[in-house]
Enzyme design. Structure first.
Site, PDB file in Angstrom:
ATOM      1  N   GLY A   1      38.273  38.235  40.775  1.00 39.47           N
ATOM      2  CA  GLY A   1      38.598  39.553  41.269  1.00 39.47           C
ATOM      3  C   GLY A   1      40.093  39.778  41.331  1.00 39.47           C
ATOM      4  CB  SER A   2      42.387  41.394  42.490  1.00 44.39           C
ATOM      5  OG  SER A   2      43.652  41.994  42.630  1.00 44.39           O
ATOM      6  CB  SER A   3      45.453  37.961  40.886  1.00 44.17           C
ATOM      7  OG  SER A   3      46.241  37.051  40.147  1.00 44.17           O
TER       8      SER A   3
ATOM      9  CG  HIS B   1      42.192  46.514  44.259  1.00 44.54           C
ATOM     10  ND1 HIS B   1      41.980  46.241  42.935  1.00 44.54           N
ATOM     11  CD2 HIS B   1      42.817  45.425  44.768  1.00 44.54           C
ATOM     12  CE1 HIS B   1      42.473  45.059  42.646  1.00 44.54           C
ATOM     13  NE2 HIS B   1      42.980  44.533  43.751  1.00 44.54           N
TER      14      HIS B   1
END
Length: 289
Positions: A134-136, A274
């Site tokens: 997730g995300s990074s 997010h």
């Protein structure tokens, strides 16, 4: 006497229960990432492997313990092994040349080495190696799909950006890229595809199947990155940029699943910011678990 025997048995059971453990692996020269592994009590023979990559300001331990990250519960239920890489920087390095090329020595090489080490050590089924994040961690999932396509069979990434989008002009390690995060990095499908191909230029084999999730109101990693990522991977797979099928309210209400052909699926989470919560059922289905 019976009481002491029962207590001893309970303590032994607790001591033997599966837990996340750090493992030594052949590290990459430019990365200080550590490898953590969870082997469930009921691991199956020739188990699948899921690599779960944490977001910024997190770690393997925190990601493992996060109730919204359900991969160790899936591991317990189905007997597959999970690897949890842990970064030594605030976010994963998806900006430097050393991480944006095959065997460049950066974080992507480190996780590639973790996968290879796990395959050998735990007798993993090489045809069932999967990556999620997730995300990074989603950004790194995209980079791994580009740099190590030969050892990964499928990816399910949540709220990321295209592979190479965070590249640093100065070659900085784990550098934030405001242009990309703000959704202002635009390129043609072929240009994005060329970014992937340049990360492992001599490779002409099969690519990991890509499942791409993004929230429609993501302001941390702009939702514009969803379409740019779709453009990238449909080009790599030689698929049309427009979906051949759309399924409303699937895998849950207010989500739209877009199928672009064999190999690429997008899931657009309407009204979600997010980052999109992990959906164990849908990701496991994509992986064939």
């Amino acid at each position: 006497m019976l009481f002491h025997t029962i207590v001893a048995g309970l303590l032994a059971s607790v001591a033997m229960a599966a837990q996340l453990q750090q493992v030594t692996y052949p590290a990459a020269p430019q990365s200080r990432a550590t490898m953590w592994v969870y082997v469930p009590d009921n691991v199956v023979e020739n188990p699948p492997l899921v690599v779960a990559i944490h977001s910024c300001q997190s770690s393997a331990q925190n990601y493992f313990q996060n109730a919204k990250i359900p991969w160790h519960q899936g591991s317990d239920r189905k007997g597959y092994i999970t690897v949890w890489p842990s970064s030594s920087t605030e976010c994963w390095d998806v900006s430097s040349r050393q991480s944006l090329v095959r065997d460049g020595g950066g974080d992507s090489t480190a996780i590639g080495n973790m996968i290879k080490h796990a395959i050998e050590t735990y007798k993993i089924d090489k045809d069932r190696v999967f990556v999620t994040g997730g995300s990074s961690g989603a950004m790194m999932s995209n980079v791994l799909a580009a740099t190590y396509p030969d050892i990964i069979k499928a990816v399910s990434l949540y709220s990321g950006v295209p592979a190479g989008c965070f590249v640093s002009a100065s070659g900085g390690v784990a550098q934030w890229n405001n242009t990309c995060s703000g959704g202002q990095s635009h390129a043609s499908a072929e240009q994005w595809g060329d970014v992937v191909r340049a990360m492992y230029p001599d490779y002409d084999g099969p690519r990991p199947r890509m499942q791409i999730w993004h929230g429609s109101v993501d302001t941390t990693l702009s939702s514009n990155n969803y379409q740019e990522t779709i453009k990238q991977w449909t080009n790599v797979f030689g698929l049309p940029e427009k979906p051949v099928e759309e399924i409303q309210n699937y895998p849950q209400a207010n989500y739209v699943t877009q199928n672009f052909g064999e190999g690429v699926q997008g899931i657009w989470a309407v009204g979600v910011g997010h980052s999109v919560p992990s959906n164990l059922t849908a990701s496991e289905e994509w992986f064939g678990l």
